[in-house]
Motif scaffolding. Structure first.
Motif, mmCIF file in Angstrom:
data_model
loop_
_atom_site.group_PDB
_atom_site.id
_atom_site.type_symbol
_atom_site.label_atom_id
_atom_site.label_comp_id
_atom_site.label_asym_id
_atom_site.label_seq_id
_atom_site.Cartn_x
_atom_site.Cartn_y
_atom_site.Cartn_z
ATOM 1 N N ALA A 121 -6.100 -7.077 -2.185
ATOM 2 C CA ALA A 121 -7.108 -7.374 -3.205
ATOM 3 C C ALA A 121 -6.477 -7.387 -4.600
ATOM 4 O O ALA A 121 -6.765 -8.268 -5.421
ATOM 5 N N GLU B 297 -6.482 -3.105 0.468
ATOM 6 C CA GLU B 297 -6.585 -2.789 -0.952
ATOM 7 C C GLU B 297 -5.411 -3.397 -1.732
ATOM 8 O O GLU B 297 -5.591 -3.924 -2.842
ATOM 9 N N PRO C 153 0.832 -1.211 0.000
ATOM 10 C CA PRO C 153 0.000 0.000 0.000
ATOM 11 C C PRO C 153 0.865 1.260 0.000
ATOM 12 O O PRO C 153 2.083 1.197 0.210
ATOM 13 N N HIS D 50 -0.160 0.060 -4.446
ATOM 14 C CA HIS D 50 -1.590 0.181 -4.732
ATOM 15 C C HIS D 50 -2.389 0.327 -3.439
ATOM 16 O O HIS D 50 -2.230 -0.464 -2.503
ATOM 17 N N GLY D 51 -3.264 1.319 -3.405
ATOM 18 C CA GLY D 51 -4.221 1.447 -2.313
ATOM 19 C C GLY D 51 -3.683 2.179 -1.097
ATOM 20 O O GLY D 51 -2.485 2.348 -0.923
#
Length: 277
Positions: free
Chosen positions: A88, A85, A58, A79-80
Motif C-alpha cells: 500500500a 501494508e 515489511p 513499512h508495515g
C-alpha cells in the motif's frame, strides 16, 4: 536450479523481463514492494539498466535481504507488518514517471518464467510432474504457461505452501478466490494473504495439487539440501524440497520430476540452524 540466478531466485527471470519491457516504454524509476526476493531482483535489474529503484518491504523481511537490496543501490523502505501494508505504501509513492513492479501479479512476470520450461524441453526432458512453491502465484502462473506452450497442460503440478502461508490451498478448498486473515511462519517470502487471480483460476482449470508442509519440515529440507548440494536456499524453497525428502508424493522410479529450486537470498545458515519449530 533457480537459486543460481544472479539475484539468487527465480524472481530474476520474471522481474528482469518485466523491467526490461517497462524500461523500453520509458520508465524512469522502478517502485516495488517485496518480501525480499522480488525486491532484490528489481534492485539488481535496475542497476543493470541504470534506473533508480525504491523497494518497500515489511518488517518481516530478513535483515539480510534488506542489506542485499541496498547493496544493489536501491532505496529500501521498511513499512508495515505484512506485504499488504508495504504494498500500500509502495503504491502511494508512484509518480507519473515511475513504473510499479508487482512482485507476482503481472502477465509480464509470467512471460518471463516461460523460458524456464523452454530450457527443460530443450534438454530433452519431458516432465511427468512439476513440484514448486507458491507464494503470490507468479511461478505457478509462468510454469503452467510454459507447459501449455509445449502441449503439456496435462502434466500434474504440485503446488507447495507452508501451514502459515497457504493462501492457494484455502482458495482451492473454498473453490473461490479467498484471502487469509493473517500469514505467519518462517517462510516470509511465501507470505501473500491472497494469491493472484490468475493462479487461482489455473488451480480450477488444470491438474494442480495443493500440498502443505510445516515450517520445521521446510527448514529440515534446507539443511539437507545444503549438505547434499552445498547450496543454501530459504524455507520458501525448502517447502518444495521437503515434499521430495519426506516422500510426501509417491512418484515412480521411472518418473521424470521437474523440481523448481526457487532459491531465496534472505537466509543464513545460522538462522536455519537456530530455528526450532
Amino acid at each position: 536450479m533457480e537459486a543460481l540466478q544472479p539475484a539468487a531466485s527465480f524472481k530474476q527471470r520474471s522481474i528482469s523481463y518485466a523491467c526490461q519491457k517497462y524500461f523500453e516504454q520509458g520508465a524512469q524509476r522502478f517502485v516495488s514492494s517485496s518480501g525480499g526476493n522480488a525486491g532484490l531482483a528489481v534492485a539488481y535489474t535496475g542497476r543493470q539498466l541504470g534506473v533508480p529503484v525504491t523497494v518497500v518491504v515489511p518488517e518481516t523481511t530478513a535483515q539480510r535481504a534488506r542489506e542485499l537490496i541496498a547493496q544493489q543501490g536501491a532505496e529500501v523502505i521498511v513499512h508495515g507488518t505484512s506485504w499488504v501494508e508495504a504494498n500500500a505504501l509502495a503504491q502511494s509513492l508512484i509518480t507519473q514517471n515511475d513504473v510499479f513492479i508487482h512482485p507476482f501479479d503481472d502477465p509480464l512476470l509470467w512471460d518471463g518464467i516461460i523460458p524456464m520450461i523452454d530450457e527443460v524441453i530443450a534438454e530433452g526432458v519431458i516432465p511427468d510432474a512439476v513440484v514448486l512453491s507458491v507464494g503470490g502465484g507468479s511461478l505457478l502462473s509462468g510454469v503452467v504457461a510454459g507447459l501449455n506452450k509445449h502441449g503439456l497442460g496435462h502434466v500434474p503440478v504440485y503446488a507447495v505452501e507452508t501451514q502459515g502461508t497457504a493462501s492457494l490451498n484455502a482458495s482451492m478448498i473454498a473453490q473461490q478466490h479467498v484471502e487469509l486473515d493473517c500469514v505467519s511462519g518462517i517462510a516470509t517470502t511465501l507470505a501473500a494473504k491472497k494469491v493472484c487471480q490468475n493462479a487461482f483460476e489455473l488451480s480450477q482449470q488444470f491438474d494442480i495439487h495443493s500440498r502443505i508442509v510445516s515450517d520445521q519440515e521446510a527448514v529440515n529440507a534446507c539443511l539437507k539440501f545444503v549438505d547434499d548440494h552445498r547450496l543454501l536456499v530459504e524455507p520458501a524453497c525448502g517447502a518444495t524440497l521437503s515434499v521430495l525428502y519426506d516422500q510426501k508424493i509417491q512418484f515412480k522410479l521411472s518418473d521424470q520430476v521437474l523440481v523448481i529450486v526457487c532459491g531465496g537470498a534472505g537466509i543464513t545458515l545460522e538462522t536455519l540452524q537456530g530455528f526450532n519449530g
